[in-house]
Enzyme design. Structure first.
Site, short mmCIF file in Angstrom:
data_model
loop_
_atom_site.label_atom_id
_atom_site.label_comp_id
_atom_site.label_asym_id
_atom_site.label_seq_id
_atom_site.Cartn_x
_atom_site.Cartn_y
_atom_site.Cartn_z
N HIS A 267 -2.09 4.14 -2.32
CA HIS A 267 -2.46 4.29 -3.73
C HIS A 267 -3.16 5.60 -4.12
O HIS A 267 -4.33 5.61 -4.50
CB HIS A 267 -3.27 3.11 -4.24
CG HIS A 267 -4.34 2.57 -3.31
ND1 HIS A 267 -5.26 3.36 -2.69
CD2 HIS A 267 -4.62 1.30 -2.92
CE1 HIS A 267 -6.07 2.59 -1.97
NE2 HIS A 267 -5.69 1.34 -2.09
N ASP B 199 0.82 -2.36 -4.52
CA ASP B 199 -0.56 -2.81 -4.31
C ASP B 199 -0.81 -4.10 -5.10
O ASP B 199 -1.86 -4.27 -5.73
CB ASP B 199 -1.57 -1.72 -4.69
CG ASP B 199 -3.00 -2.09 -4.30
OD1 ASP B 199 -3.20 -3.10 -3.60
OD2 ASP B 199 -3.93 -1.35 -4.72
#
Ligand code: NCD
Ligand code: ZN
Length: 446
Positions: free
Chosen positions: A252, A325
């Site tokens: 991320h 995610d």
């Protein structure tokens, strides 16, 4: 042997350099033939058992997501209780998470080990694999913890977890703060040829922060998480990857600084790869003005210039792949308000449409590029045998209507969680069918 014909779709298989209108024949769970429309002839046994009309649709390899959280504790359960936790109280289970995955076109997902208790042993890894198989939807591949108990103090038994089927190692949710422990973990991972997936955030710089440091800290009167917390940690991870000779995948990426660091590290030959999430591509910290905890995520939503840098990094390949995610949380946990609520957003069932909005519509990526970032690239990063429609490959396939408009409504999600930051968005691009091993495991009947 059941056979299936996907007829007349635009077949996009970046791994094979294929982009053509044609048919895909599936037999015995594998890709049997692929070719231009009408050239394949009937299956050896005559007609296919089922034909799916794919005209106007894209036929792609099933998507691969290197970063999901399914929450289920990795310990054998007694009745409805799992390791002391009530299955029904969890924000997600392996089964509901796998259902969300195939609903979003994902046929392979890598489940993070920040469960309670953490997935840090061969037994825990084996449990995830078994439960994933029982669910019979997406292929659920476990990521083992880097450190024992995810406590950051000593390396976990990576070899045993790898032998049990762990596909990578991560302490995701937090960084391994101790540089010496971090390097020891990377050396062990390197020794067994494993990839370390790093949540890069300097814990001291980020301590106490709730929102991206900047205008939102003033507007909301809340402590900030500086972008420097990510940049410094990415610098450390890139350096350590070289020192330890370990492949490091940066989870991320959210800041311009992290992007610049990864770009430089790659030019210097560091064995690093990186991912970006839908929310860091499509939302800025401005989303937090209403103080809604659904927009609280780690790393936090950043400034417009950070978002532009992450988008540009996806375009130029500095960021290799896309990952959701997917981080489910209960409504009760998210109702605690911006300060106390846990960070995380769900992403599996909205991902494709958000990527279309953030990347395809503005011309950052074309469809083949987008599909590459969802298939062959993540497969390469972890060395997975997936992500292609090559003859002989397992028939993991996603059929997409690239033009179908729809409105994102989490009430319709298969995920048990509802913490979706894209609710109400009018989007385009919808998954119509998802096949795993030649079985139709999801079909859009709306
Ligand atoms: C993740 C979670 O909830 O497990 N939360 C998040 O905000 N991203 C952890 C993580 O991916 O760091
Ligand atoms: Zn993380």
């Amino acid at each position: 042997m059941a056979s299936l014909l996907l007829k007349g779709g635009r077949i996009i298989d970046p791994a094979a350099g294929r982009d053509e209108v044609g048919d895909v024949v599936i037999e015995g769970g594998r890709i049997a033939r692929v070719g231009p429309a009408g050239t394949l002839g009937p299956a050896p046994g005559g007609q296919a058992d089922r034909t799916i009309d794919c005209r106007g649709r894209i036929v792609a390899p099933g998507f691969i997501d290197l970063h999901v959280h399914f929450r289920e504790p990795p310990v054998a359960r007694a009745a409805s209780r799992v390791g002391g936790a009530d299955l029904a109280a969890l924000p997600e289970t392996i089964e509901t998470g796998a259902a969300a995955a195939v609903g979003g076109g994902f046929t392979t997902v890598c489940a993070m080990p920040n469960t309670d208790p953490p997935m840090d042993s061969a037994e825990a890894v084996a449990y995830y694999i078994r439960r994933g198989r029982e669910a019979g939807l997406a292929r659920v591949l476990p990521v083992g913890a880097m450190t024992r108990g995810r406590a950051g103090r000593e390396a976990a038994d990576l070899s045993a977890m790898k032998a049990a089927g762990a596909v990578a190692f991560s302490d995701d949710g937090s960084d391994v703060a101790d540089a010496k422990v971090f390097e020891a973990v990377l050396r062990r991972a390197a020794a067994i040829g494993a990839v370390a997936i790093c949540h890069c955030e300097d814990a001291r710089l980020a301590a106490g922060g709730i929102v991206n440091d900047g205008p939102m800290t003033l507007a909301l009167g809340l402590p900030g998480i500086p972008s420097e917390a990510e940049t410094a940690a990415v610098e450390r991870a890139c350096r350590a990857s070289t020192v330890a000779g370990c492949r490091v995948h940066i989870a991320h990426v959210s800041t311009a600084g992290a992007v610049a660091t990864v770009r430089l590290a790659k030019t210097e030959g560091a064995p690093v790869t990186a991912e970006a999430t839908p929310h860091h591509l499509a939302l800025t910290h401005e989303a937090l003005r209403g103080r809604e905890s659904v927009f609280k995520v780690s790393p936090p939503l950043r400034s417009a210039s950070d978002v532009a840098a992450v988008v540009e990094a996806v375009r130029d390949g500095t960021i290799d792949c896309l990952a959701t995610d997917h981080a489910p949380h209960t409504a009760a946990a998210k109702a605690k308000g911006l300060v106390a609520a846990p960070p995380g957003v769900i992403g599996l069932e909205s991902a494709l449409a958000v990527y279309v909005r953030a990347l395809v519509e503005p011309g950052v990526l074309d469809w083949p590029d987008l599909i590459a970032r969802l298939t062959v690239h993540p497969a390469h990063i972890l060395g997975l045998t997936a992500g292609t429609l090559a003859v002989g490959a397992a028939a993991d396939v996603t059929v997409i209507d690239p033009d179908e408009p729809w409105v994102i409504d989490p009430a319709h999600f298969a995920s048990r969680a509802r913490n979706c930051p894209f609710a109400g968005w009018k989007v385009k691009g919808r998954v119509k069918q998802t096949l795993v091993g030649g079985r139709v495991v999801y079909e859009d009947l709306a």
